[in-house]
Design a protein around this motif. Structure first.
Motif, PDB file in Angstrom:
ATOM      1  N   HIS A 127      36.317  32.480  33.939  1.00 18.31           N
ATOM      2  CA  HIS A 127      36.859  31.411  34.786  1.00 18.31           C
ATOM      3  C   HIS A 127      38.225  30.930  34.296  1.00 18.31           C
ATOM      4  O   HIS A 127      39.018  30.415  35.093  1.00 18.31           O
ATOM      5  CB  HIS A 127      35.886  30.225  34.835  1.00 18.31           C
ATOM      6  N   THR A 128      38.486  31.054  32.996  1.00 19.56           N
ATOM      7  CA  THR A 128      39.772  30.636  32.451  1.00 19.56           C
ATOM      8  C   THR A 128      40.406  31.774  31.668  1.00 19.56           C
ATOM      9  O   THR A 128      39.725  32.511  30.972  1.00 19.56           O
ATOM     10  CB  THR A 128      39.619  29.419  31.518  1.00 19.56           C
ATOM     11  N   PHE A 129      41.709  31.922  31.826  1.00 18.99           N
ATOM     12  CA  PHE A 129      42.502  32.917  31.113  1.00 18.99           C
ATOM     13  C   PHE A 129      41.919  34.333  31.170  1.00 18.99           C
ATOM     14  O   PHE A 129      41.765  34.998  30.151  1.00 18.99           O
ATOM     15  CB  PHE A 129      42.682  32.494  29.651  1.00 18.99           C
ATOM     16  N   SER A 178      45.247  22.885  24.872  1.00 17.23           N
ATOM     17  CA  SER A 178      45.192  23.924  25.901  1.00 17.23           C
ATOM     18  C   SER A 178      44.732  23.327  27.227  1.00 17.23           C
ATOM     19  O   SER A 178      43.720  22.618  27.274  1.00 17.23           O
ATOM     20  CB  SER A 178      44.219  25.030  25.471  1.00 17.23           C
ATOM     21  N   TYR A 180      44.116  24.397  31.456  1.00 18.04           N
ATOM     22  CA  TYR A 180      44.028  25.494  32.423  1.00 18.04           C
ATOM     23  C   TYR A 180      43.920  24.928  33.832  1.00 18.04           C
ATOM     24  O   TYR A 180      43.129  24.003  34.052  1.00 18.04           O
ATOM     25  CB  TYR A 180      42.808  26.381  32.138  1.00 18.04           C
ATOM     26  N   PRO A 181      44.704  25.437  34.780  1.00 11.14           N
ATOM     27  CA  PRO A 181      45.755  26.443  34.661  1.00 11.14           C
ATOM     28  C   PRO A 181      46.875  25.991  33.727  1.00 11.14           C
ATOM     29  O   PRO A 181      47.108  24.794  33.576  1.00 11.14           O
ATOM     30  CB  PRO A 181      46.260  26.606  36.100  1.00 11.14           C
ATOM     31  N   LYS A 190      42.081  21.945  35.468  1.00  9.43           N
ATOM     32  CA  LYS A 190      40.639  22.042  35.669  1.00  9.43           C
ATOM     33  C   LYS A 190      39.878  21.990  34.348  1.00  9.43           C
ATOM     34  O   LYS A 190      38.729  21.553  34.299  1.00  9.43           O
ATOM     35  CB  LYS A 190      40.296  23.350  36.403  1.00  9.43           C
ATOM     36  N   ARG A 191      40.505  22.478  33.292  1.00  4.99           N
ATOM     37  CA  ARG A 191      39.899  22.458  31.954  1.00  4.99           C
ATOM     38  C   ARG A 191      40.945  21.998  30.946  1.00  4.99           C
ATOM     39  O   ARG A 191      42.130  22.307  31.094  1.00  4.99           O
ATOM     40  CB  ARG A 191      39.401  23.859  31.558  1.00  4.99           C
ATOM     41  N   GLN A 192      40.491  21.278  29.928  1.00  4.54           N
ATOM     42  CA  GLN A 192      41.391  20.831  28.872  1.00  4.54           C
ATOM     43  C   GLN A 192      40.637  20.837  27.546  1.00  4.54           C
ATOM     44  O   GLN A 192      39.526  20.326  27.450  1.00  4.54           O
ATOM     45  CB  GLN A 192      41.934  19.426  29.177  1.00  4.54           C
ATOM     46  N   ILE A 282      47.891  34.199  36.921  1.00  8.35           N
ATOM     47  CA  ILE A 282      46.491  34.111  36.519  1.00  8.35           C
ATOM     48  C   ILE A 282      45.961  35.463  36.059  1.00  8.35           C
ATOM     49  O   ILE A 282      45.214  35.557  35.101  1.00  8.35           O
ATOM     50  CB  ILE A 282      45.632  33.595  37.699  1.00  8.35           C
ATOM     51  N   SER A 288      48.128  35.163  25.149  1.00  9.42           N
ATOM     52  CA  SER A 288      48.218  33.759  25.544  1.00  9.42           C
ATOM     53  C   SER A 288      49.235  33.011  24.690  1.00  9.42           C
ATOM     54  O   SER A 288      49.519  33.369  23.551  1.00  9.42           O
ATOM     55  CB  SER A 288      46.848  33.084  25.441  1.00  9.42           C
TER      56      SER A 288
END
Length: 336
Positions: A127-129, A178, A180-181, A190-192, A282, A288
């Motif tokens: 879902h991420t990276f 970090s 994301y996005p 959406k994520r941190q 994406i 990264s």
């Protein structure tokens, strides 16, 4: 990585020992909340399933008697979405994410006895990276230490186990904010996470460890060992990229969805791809940004231990990523 049903370990912040730790707020910049601009030294403690971060004191606190403890570099990229949201004054509709807080990730820079580092490529279904090259790592489960969480994730993703003697070499290299996005042009955060980078040196060579690899297709689809020279080419912008490297292929171990392994290669140029944040995508295969930062910390450690450090600080080693530029391509795009 274990299943999604686990107690999340969240980041809590305070600027000084006189303050009370408060939960970091999702989509708000952690560095800004600590009063730091892009980078700074922080003290880091894992306690009661909370990652406690505070600005590093220059000396013992006279009023509280708190002794000075070891501190670590915390950074984020200049295109950090949470920073630019605050800078622009834009309001973010986080919906049900308000209470999710800022999570904690632990990543292991695994160094073999012959001085090579292990990288893995995140599977395309993540879902991420997705499709991104990173060192192995993941979340912390309730009651785990940073070291235990990192080594568990390492084993789950790669099958590699660290011996008790090898565990004694484990140390924190630094921390990274970090989101994301990774840039606002890709959408709202959406994520941190705050990612803690650990370094472990093993007594086994990369060849020995390669024979023990058992990659998990649920998490990764490839793994590769990088020499110090390749790491330096990937990280430092002042290191010329030789013409011969344009066609260089790096050996890689591949795994399919059935867990079957095969040997292959990937282009060394991938290590340099998409260093310009305006060109991030994406799905592009790349190293990264946070991983480049972690690798720069490792390079500095190697050069200090060998006495060959150039006298440059981390900001110099990390190159253009750590330079705060008033560049239009780093600024958030207006919202419609």
């Amino acid at each position: 990585m274990a299943g999604s049903c686990y107690t999340r370990v969240l980041v809590h912040l305070r600027k000084t020992p006189r303050d009370t730790y408060q939960p970091a707020v999702f989509a708000e910049c952690v560095l800004e909340a600590l009063g730091l601009c892009g980078e700074g030294q922080v003290e880091c403690h894992l306690q009661d399933n909370k990652l406690l971060l505070q600005c590093s004191a220059s000396a013992s606190d006279v009023d509280t008697g708190t002794p000075k403890t070891r501190s670590y570099k915390l950074m984020h990229p200049p295109f950090c979405p949470s920073y630019h949201l605050a800078e622009s004054g834009q309001k973010l509709d986080v919906g049900g994410k308000t209470g999710q807080g800022v999570g904690v990730g632990v990543v292991v820079l695994l160094e073999s006895a012959d001085g090579q580092l292990l990288l893995t490529r995140r599977a395309p279904h993540m879902h991420t990276f997705p499709n991104t090259w990173v060192p192995p790592g993941g979340h912390i489960e309730a009651g785990e230490s940073l070291e235990a969480a990192g080594l568990r994730e390492l084993e789950e993703e790669t099958g590699l186990r660290v011996t008790e003697d090898e565990r004694q070499t484990c140390q924190i290299l630094g921390l990274w904010e970090s989101v994301y996005p990774p840039v606002l042009s890709m959408g709202d955060p959406k994520r941190q996470h705050v990612v803690v980078y650990l370094h472990v040196t093993l007594t086994r060579s990369s060849e020995e460890l390669q024979s023990e690899l058992k990659l998990s297709p649920n998490e990764v689809d490839a793994a590769a060992w990088l020499t110090g020279d390749l790491v330096q080419l990937a990280v430092w912008d002042d290191t010329p990229w030789p013409e011969s490297a344009n066609d260089m292929l790096i050996p890689v171990t591949l795994v399919n969805q059935h867990g079957e392994h095969a040997q292959g290669t990937f282009e060394a140029l991938v290590l340099k791809s998409s260093k310009d944040p305006s060109n991030l995508s994406i799905n592009i295969e790349r190293l990264s940004t946070g991983s480049r930062y972690a690798l720069s910390l490792w390079l500095e450690l190697q050069q200090k231990s060998s006495g060959s450090i150039k006298g440059a600080n981390i900001q110099d080693l990390y190159g253009k990523y750590m330079q705060r530029k008033n560049d239009e391509k780093l600024s958030p795009k207006p919202r419609m």
